[in-house]
Design an enzyme around this catalytic site. Structure first.
Site, PDB file in Angstrom:
ATOM      1  N   GLY A 101       0.792  -1.226   0.000  1.00 48.15           N
ATOM      2  CA  GLY A 101       0.000   0.000   0.000  1.00 48.15           C
ATOM      3  C   GLY A 101       0.825   1.276   0.000  1.00 48.15           C
ATOM      4  O   GLY A 101       0.398   2.305  -0.499  1.00 48.15           O
ATOM      5  N   ASP A 140       1.965  -6.598  -5.665  1.00 49.66           N
ATOM      6  CA  ASP A 140       0.947  -5.796  -4.979  1.00 49.66           C
ATOM      7  C   ASP A 140       1.103  -4.345  -5.426  1.00 49.66           C
ATOM      8  O   ASP A 140       1.599  -3.503  -4.687  1.00 49.66           O
ATOM      9  CB  ASP A 140       1.094  -5.937  -3.462  1.00 49.66           C
ATOM     10  CG  ASP A 140      -0.038  -5.270  -2.701  1.00 49.66           C
ATOM     11  OD1 ASP A 140      -0.976  -4.762  -3.354  1.00 49.66           O
ATOM     12  OD2 ASP A 140       0.014  -5.233  -1.464  1.00 49.66           O
ATOM     13  N   TRP A 141       0.705  -4.085  -6.653  1.00 49.07           N
ATOM     14  CA  TRP A 141       0.736  -2.731  -7.223  1.00 49.07           C
ATOM     15  C   TRP A 141      -0.590  -2.065  -6.891  1.00 49.07           C
ATOM     16  O   TRP A 141      -1.626  -2.426  -7.416  1.00 49.07           O
ATOM     17  CB  TRP A 141       0.967  -2.833  -8.722  1.00 49.07           C
ATOM     18  CG  TRP A 141       0.897  -1.560  -9.508  1.00 49.07           C
ATOM     19  CD1 TRP A 141       0.659  -0.296  -9.044  1.00 49.07           C
ATOM     20  CD2 TRP A 141       1.063  -1.429 -10.937  1.00 49.07           C
ATOM     21  NE1 TRP A 141       0.677   0.618 -10.076  1.00 49.07           N
ATOM     22  CE2 TRP A 141       0.916  -0.045 -11.237  1.00 49.07           C
ATOM     23  CE3 TRP A 141       1.322  -2.328 -11.969  1.00 49.07           C
ATOM     24  CZ2 TRP A 141       1.016   0.437 -12.550  1.00 49.07           C
ATOM     25  CZ3 TRP A 141       1.420  -1.856 -13.269  1.00 49.07           C
ATOM     26  CH2 TRP A 141       1.276  -0.494 -13.556  1.00 49.07           C
ATOM     27  N   GLU A 142      -0.538  -1.062  -6.014  1.00 48.74           N
ATOM     28  CA  GLU A 142      -1.759  -0.364  -5.575  1.00 48.74           C
ATOM     29  C   GLU A 142      -1.720   1.101  -6.015  1.00 48.74           C
ATOM     30  O   GLU A 142      -1.184   1.936  -5.332  1.00 48.74           O
ATOM     31  CB  GLU A 142      -1.899  -0.469  -4.058  1.00 48.74           C
ATOM     32  CG  GLU A 142      -2.040  -1.900  -3.552  1.00 48.74           C
ATOM     33  CD  GLU A 142      -2.307  -1.974  -2.050  1.00 48.74           C
ATOM     34  OE1 GLU A 142      -2.839  -0.995  -1.465  1.00 48.74           O
ATOM     35  OE2 GLU A 142      -1.986  -3.004  -1.462  1.00 48.74           O
ATOM     36  N   PHE A 143      -2.335   1.361  -7.135  1.00 45.16           N
ATOM     37  CA  PHE A 143      -3.033   0.541  -8.106  1.00 45.16           C
ATOM     38  C   PHE A 143      -2.710   1.119  -9.473  1.00 45.16           C
ATOM     39  O   PHE A 143      -2.425   2.315  -9.585  1.00 45.16           O
ATOM     40  CB  PHE A 143      -4.559   0.578  -7.888  1.00 45.16           C
ATOM     41  CG  PHE A 143      -5.034  -0.069  -6.624  1.00 45.16           C
ATOM     42  CD1 PHE A 143      -5.130  -1.450  -6.536  1.00 45.16           C
ATOM     43  CD2 PHE A 143      -5.353   0.708  -5.520  1.00 45.16           C
ATOM     44  CE1 PHE A 143      -5.580  -2.059  -5.366  1.00 45.16           C
ATOM     45  CE2 PHE A 143      -5.797   0.104  -4.350  1.00 45.16           C
ATOM     46  CZ  PHE A 143      -5.912  -1.276  -4.265  1.00 45.16           C
TER      47      PHE A 143
END
Length: 374
Positions: A101, A140-143
């Site tokens: 995140g 976990d590429w947000e976003f």
């Protein structure tokens, strides 16, 4: 007997060439381990009886070189993570999650925008996974912020899968797993910039996606309390049931969908202590760092403040209140309710954010028992 053998052999061929296997269809009971919780919950202390996959969170990508950035301290932690889990139970698969995140979304977009930079990133991830004895990689590429970035993401998944297939073939080792943490819904329907995940690329190139079915409500809206991981919301589509069903409608197979569950709660300060239901007027965040309490802290807060606990059947969530403090979270009862929903949807399994936040493995244990062998 010969005809039966032909049928069985045919089924095996179908499974192999469809990209699935009997082994790969086993249920997933996963959790992320935040490396910053090492001081009070080292990997060696995790009760691996309740998990099939554990994620190291997080490694960062260098925004200039596009390679994974690993400090000497990170190197020690990663080694302890893989060694600690392997010592507890060598059957549990370990993966490393990249991003998180707090990561630099713009840097991911730049990396994913060209083939040379994607290759640098991919090669670095494979090298790190093999060096530390990991079983897989997670993004976990947000976003991704717009349709162009989603298109770049699809290319990244395609090339990443090709690279790990080739590496497995040349090294004669089992192929690395490839997963991604994604938004609760395939479409960002709440955003000023509507965009959707590349469902076809996910279907063909990833082993599964971890849908983050939490943080629907929080400190960004202090006007009223909320179930931050509501299974159902009669007033909106901001719910886990909507998100999971939307992922299935988008074309991602149920066998590649894993539902996120929170081991933390979000807090508010009530405007009137006598009005304390979900959606009650609030005037700010409640106890905890930026209005967040881990499940362990929720249990402690309840005990210290003689809090009243309420299970809400409408949203399948739990909340407690004490004075003007209000905490929305999931306990074992609401977690099991969500798992029963997941089983009815025939999805692959569930994951927790985060494994370090449970209280004496209470929720982890009951979740694992509720899923059983589905």
């Amino acid at each position: 007997m010969a005809s039966w053998r032909r049928v069985v052999f045919g089924l095996i061929l179908v499974l192999c060439f469809s990209g699935e296997s009997i082994v790969s269809m086993a249920a997933i009971k996963a959790a992320y381990w935040p490396s910053w919780t090492n001081s009070y919950r080292p990997p060696s202390s995790i009760d691996t009886n309740y998990f099939t996959h554990l994620y190291y969170a997080f490694l960062e990508m260098d925004p200039l070189t596009f390679k994974l950035r690993i400090s000497p301290n990170e190197s020690v932690l990663l080694s302890e993570f893989t060694a600690g889990i392997k010592q507890r139970d060598p059957r549990v698969k370990t993966l490393v999650s990249i991003g998180g995140g707090g990561s630099n979304s713009t840097a991911f977009a730049l990396m994913a925008s060209s083939k040379p930079s994607r290759k640098i990133f991919i090669d670095s991830t494979v090298e790190v996974a093999r060096k530390f004895g990991l079983h897989g990689l997670d993004l976990d590429w947000e976003f991704p912020a717009n349709p162009n970035e989603m298109a770049s993401l699809a290319k990244l998944f395609f090339e990443w899968r090709g690279a790990i297939e080739a590496e497995a073939y040349s090294s004669r080792r089992p192929r690395l797993l490839l997963t991604a943490a994604v938004y609760f819904s395939p479409k960002f329907f709440l955003s000023d910039t509507p965009r959707s995940y590349p469902s076809k690329a996910i279907k063909y190139h990833l082993d599964w996606v971890n849908a983050m079915c939490f943080d629907y409500r929080g400190s960004w809206d202090t006007s009223k309390t909320g179930a931050h991981a509501a299974l159902y919301d009669p007033k909106s589509n901001i719910s886990t049931s909507y998100g999971i069903d939307a992922w299935v409608r988008s074309g991602v197979p149920q066998s590649k969908l894993v539902m996120g569950l929170p081991l933390y709660g979000r807090t508010w300060k009530l405007k009137d202590p006598n009005v304390h239901g979900i959606g009650a007027p609030a005037v700010g965040v409640g106890p905890g760092d930026t209005g967040v309490l881990t499940y362990t802290e929720v249990v402690q807060f309840k005990s210290a403040n003689n809090g009243t606990v309420v299970y809400d059947r409408t949203t399948v969530s739990t909340y407690l209140y004490a004075g003007d403090s209000w905490v929305g979270y999931d306990d074992a009862q609401s977690t099991v309710g969500k798992i029963r929903f997941a089983i009815t949807r025939h999805i692959r399994g569930y994951f927790f954010w985060a494994v370090s936040y449970d209280q004496d493995w209470e929720i982890s244990r009951q979740a694992s028992e509720a899923w059983g062998h589905h």
